[in-house]
Design a protein around this motif. Structure first.
Motif, PDB file in Angstrom:
ATOM      1  N   TYR A  97      -1.921  11.853 -45.131  1.00  0.00           N
ATOM      2  CA  TYR A  97      -2.434  12.631 -44.003  1.00  0.00           C
ATOM      3  C   TYR A  97      -2.807  11.665 -42.880  1.00  0.00           C
ATOM      4  O   TYR A  97      -3.271  10.537 -43.139  1.00  0.00           O
ATOM      5  CB  TYR A  97      -3.661  13.446 -44.410  1.00  0.00           C
ATOM      6  N   ALA A  98      -2.623  12.106 -41.635  1.00  0.00           N
ATOM      7  CA  ALA A  98      -2.952  11.260 -40.480  1.00  0.00           C
ATOM      8  C   ALA A  98      -3.467  12.128 -39.338  1.00  0.00           C
ATOM      9  O   ALA A  98      -3.106  13.300 -39.219  1.00  0.00           O
ATOM     10  CB  ALA A  98      -1.719  10.475 -40.037  1.00  0.00           C
ATOM     11  N   TRP A  99      -4.302  11.519 -38.495  1.00  0.00           N
ATOM     12  CA  TRP A  99      -4.819  12.216 -37.315  1.00  0.00           C
ATOM     13  C   TRP A  99      -5.421  11.194 -36.346  1.00  0.00           C
ATOM     14  O   TRP A  99      -5.607  10.029 -36.681  1.00  0.00           O
ATOM     15  CB  TRP A  99      -5.853  13.271 -37.699  1.00  0.00           C
ATOM     16  N   GLY A 100      -5.727  11.662 -35.129  1.00  0.00           N
ATOM     17  CA  GLY A 100      -6.343  10.790 -34.131  1.00  0.00           C
ATOM     18  C   GLY A 100      -5.370  10.406 -33.028  1.00  0.00           C
ATOM     19  O   GLY A 100      -4.449  11.159 -32.685  1.00  0.00           O
ATOM     20  N   ASN A 101      -5.561   9.219 -32.463  1.00  0.00           N
ATOM     21  CA  ASN A 101      -4.737   8.742 -31.357  1.00  0.00           C
ATOM     22  C   ASN A 101      -3.268   8.660 -31.781  1.00  0.00           C
ATOM     23  O   ASN A 101      -2.954   8.168 -32.856  1.00  0.00           O
ATOM     24  CB  ASN A 101      -5.234   7.369 -30.906  1.00  0.00           C
ATOM     25  N   ALA A 117      -6.493  17.212 -35.851  1.00  0.00           N
ATOM     26  CA  ALA A 117      -6.821  17.593 -37.234  1.00  0.00           C
ATOM     27  C   ALA A 117      -5.858  16.901 -38.177  1.00  0.00           C
ATOM     28  O   ALA A 117      -4.716  16.599 -37.799  1.00  0.00           O
ATOM     29  CB  ALA A 117      -6.743  19.112 -37.400  1.00  0.00           C
ATOM     30  N   PRO A 118      -6.269  16.625 -39.405  1.00  0.00           N
ATOM     31  CA  PRO A 118      -5.382  15.975 -40.370  1.00  0.00           C
ATOM     32  C   PRO A 118      -4.104  16.777 -40.583  1.00  0.00           C
ATOM     33  O   PRO A 118      -4.133  17.995 -40.757  1.00  0.00           O
ATOM     34  CB  PRO A 118      -6.222  15.925 -41.643  1.00  0.00           C
ATOM     35  N   CYS A 119      -2.977  16.082 -40.561  1.00  0.00           N
ATOM     36  CA  CYS A 119      -1.683  16.716 -40.786  1.00  0.00           C
ATOM     37  C   CYS A 119      -0.903  15.855 -41.763  1.00  0.00           C
ATOM     38  O   CYS A 119      -0.931  14.614 -41.674  1.00  0.00           O
ATOM     39  CB  CYS A 119      -0.927  16.843 -39.468  1.00  0.00           C
ATOM     40  N   GLN A 120      -0.238  16.492 -42.707  1.00  0.00           N
ATOM     41  CA  GLN A 120       0.502  15.733 -43.712  1.00  0.00           C
ATOM     42  C   GLN A 120       1.704  15.039 -43.093  1.00  0.00           C
ATOM     43  O   GLN A 120       2.436  15.627 -42.299  1.00  0.00           O
ATOM     44  CB  GLN A 120       0.955  16.639 -44.854  1.00  0.00           C
ATOM     45  N   VAL A 121       1.885  13.776 -43.458  1.00  0.00           N
ATOM     46  CA  VAL A 121       3.044  12.994 -43.019  1.00  0.00           C
ATOM     47  C   VAL A 121       4.113  13.147 -44.097  1.00  0.00           C
ATOM     48  O   VAL A 121       3.934  12.659 -45.220  1.00  0.00           O
ATOM     49  CB  VAL A 121       2.677  11.509 -42.829  1.00  0.00           C
ATOM     50  N   SER A 122       5.191  13.819 -43.767  1.00  0.00           N
ATOM     51  CA  SER A 122       6.170  14.144 -44.802  1.00  0.00           C
ATOM     52  C   SER A 122       7.556  13.562 -44.581  1.00  0.00           C
ATOM     53  O   SER A 122       8.304  13.348 -45.542  1.00  0.00           O
ATOM     54  CB  SER A 122       6.294  15.670 -44.938  1.00  0.00           C
TER      55      SER A 122
END
Length: 515
Positions: A97-101, A117-122
């Motif tokens: 999961y990743a989020w931010g800048n 918001a956190p989003c899955q890196v797939s």
């Protein structure tokens, strides 16, 4: 036990909240953002929320903890952050999961849109289990369970390792000369990347203006390049500061290279070093090293528990390792680093009250305290002679003054499972490999282990793997294949009246596969 109260951000929390923290991270350009995980696996953040890095869905600062629902119950195992800031983490299931800048696509979602918001890196990771993450200032990397490295984000200096300097919007495998290599750990500097192979060899790529890649030069590298100066040295841990790096060998030796304007190499001078140099810590064996890319601070812990720090420490330049009163390297970054961030995801669980069984399990395959190596299928397993002699009669008669023993009659998964059993009394193997472990147990005279293997095989038999188990039994010439049940199904493949001898009586096998 770690005192998170040493980080100013945690002074905002009431005592009852502090007591519930299990994992924690302090990050951001000024150390003003915090994420923590409670004992019941709830995830909270608080702080200034620069670039939406708190993952709350907005950019509002908060001194009150806000729950991140999407991460609750995910069992976070590893976390890293960039200075944008952006955050990347992985869970026990291997999801990322990743989020931010996201100005340089460092979130890996194919866009340059800020992630609130956190989003899955797939992309390219959907069938991979990620076990480690690392972030530079504006790029990200992951390490998978099968030893592959994926990178994305800002690539102006080649830090993504793609061979170009174009930004990488989604995860891409770092291949080139790493194509057939197995990576065990990764690290990022501000704009550089490092990786360590299972044989202890180190590779670096990206920005190299201060010699932070350890290649003996100052030219940037768009693809991974081996550190020739560490030839013959087995590195087991590597960490990166803003523009310097530290490496720890399996013999407890410490090496450093790169920028040295604040004495962060610990060499006694302030001149940069483009080749790794050995740093002495009062002739003690080092068991842990610490650095992180937002700072110019370094730390190390010795086998006897002493913690040293050097580099930029509260505005001062400490050019040689300085003994502290701390018991953890984490405390160095809480009290002396600028900014006061965490160099890793903090575990607040106490190490001081482990049971004997917990202590034994913790030391399995430990490079910090081992005095014996097993080489199996070209891979290394670390062990303790005293433990092996106590736990296994066969090894007691086999071990003498050796420091390294080569094993060629058993596979790496089987021998690793055997050593782990000696430390934990448990076996974690698929039934196909358990047959090989059963063969080892019979050869070593380990009756208790034989019983566990038999149970593992019995419980793991299915229509799908019955023929595979039979083939494995023949391959290992197992004298016991304790199958006690017939698998009823409409038969397309039927092995009828097949006998394997070696028991008190003959066991009849009926294997079938359904359509």
């Amino acid at each position: 036990m770690l005192d998170v109260g040493k980080w100013p951000m945690f002074a905002l929390l009431p005592p009852q909240d502090l007591c519930s923290i299990r994992l924690a991270c302090v990050f951001g350009m000024s150390g003003n953002e915090t994420l923590y995980v409670t004992e019941n696996d709830e995830v909270f953040t608080l702080g200034t929320n620069c670039s939406g890095c708190l993952g709350t869905g907005d950019i509002q600062s908060t001194i009150e903890p806000r729950k991140i629902e999407i991460l609750c119950g995910k069992r976070i195992t590893h976390l890293s952050y960039g200075s944008g800031p952006h955050v990347v983490l992985t869970t026990s299931d291997g999801d990322v999961y990743a989020w931010g800048n996201n100005g340089y696509s460092q979130l890996g979602n194919g866009t340059a849109t800020q992630g609130l918001a956190p989003c899955q890196v797939s992309t390219n990771l959907q069938h991979k289990k990620v076990i480690e993450v690392a972030c530079g200032s504006h790029h990200s990397m992951t390490l998978t369970s099968d030893g592959e490295v994926y990178a994305w984000g800002y690539n102006n200096c080649g830090q993504v390792g793609s061979g170009s300097t174009s930004n990488q919007p989604t995860p891409r495998r770092v291949s080139s000369c790493l194509q057939d290599k197995f990576i065990i750990t990764i690290a990022c500097g501000q704009s550089s990347s490092m990786a360590v192979l299972d044989n202890g060899v180190v590779y670096g790529w990206g920005y190299n203006g201060n010699g932070q890649l350890g290649l003996g030069s100052n030219g940037n590298q768009p693809t991974p390049c081996r550190l020739a100066a560490l030839q013959g040295i087995h590195v087991c841990q590597i960490v990166c500061g803003y523009a310097h790096a530290l490496a720890l060998t399996d013999e407890g030796l410490l090496y450093s290279w790169g920028s040295n304007a604040y004495g962060q190499l610990g060499s006694g001078v302030k001149s940069n070093q483009s080749c790794p140099i050995q740093i002495m810590v009062d002739r003690e064996r080092v068991v842990e090293i610490a650095a992180c890319h937002p700072t110019h601070t370094s730390a190390a812990k010795t086998q006897c528990g002493q913690v040293y720090m050097w580099g930029q420490c509260r505005g001062q330049s400490v050019i040689l390792p300085h003994l502290t009163h701390f018991t953890r390297t984490d405390d160095v970054f809480a009290c002396f680093a600028t900014p006061a961030v965490t160099w890793r995801l903090l575990s607040v669980e106490s190490d001081n009250h482990l049971t004997v069984a917990q202590s034994m399990k913790k030391e399995f395959d430990s490079t910090a305290t081992s005095d014996l190596k097993f080489l199996v299928d070209g891979k290394t397993l670390h062990a303790h002679k005293a433990v092996l002699k106590i736990r296994c009669e066969h090894l007691r008669s086999m071990l003498h003054d050796e420091d390294v023993i080569e094993i060629d009659q058993f596979s790496y998964p089987v021998y690793r499972a055997f050593l782990e059993y000696l430390y934990t009394d448990s076996v974690n193997l698929p039934p196909e490999d358990a047959i090989g472990l059963l063969d080892l147990a019979a050869f070593y005279g380990e009756n208790s282990l034989k019983t566990i293997c038999e149970q593992t095989i019995k419980q793991g038999i299915s229509v799908e793997n019955a023929i595979t188990l039979l083939s494995a039994a023949i391959k290992y010439q197992a004298k016991i294949l304790p199958v006690s049940r017939v698998i009823p199904a409409f038969c397309v493949i039927k092995v009828d009246h097949l006998y394997i001898h070696g028991l008190k009586h003959t066991v009849k096998y009926w294997f079938s596969a359904s359509v």
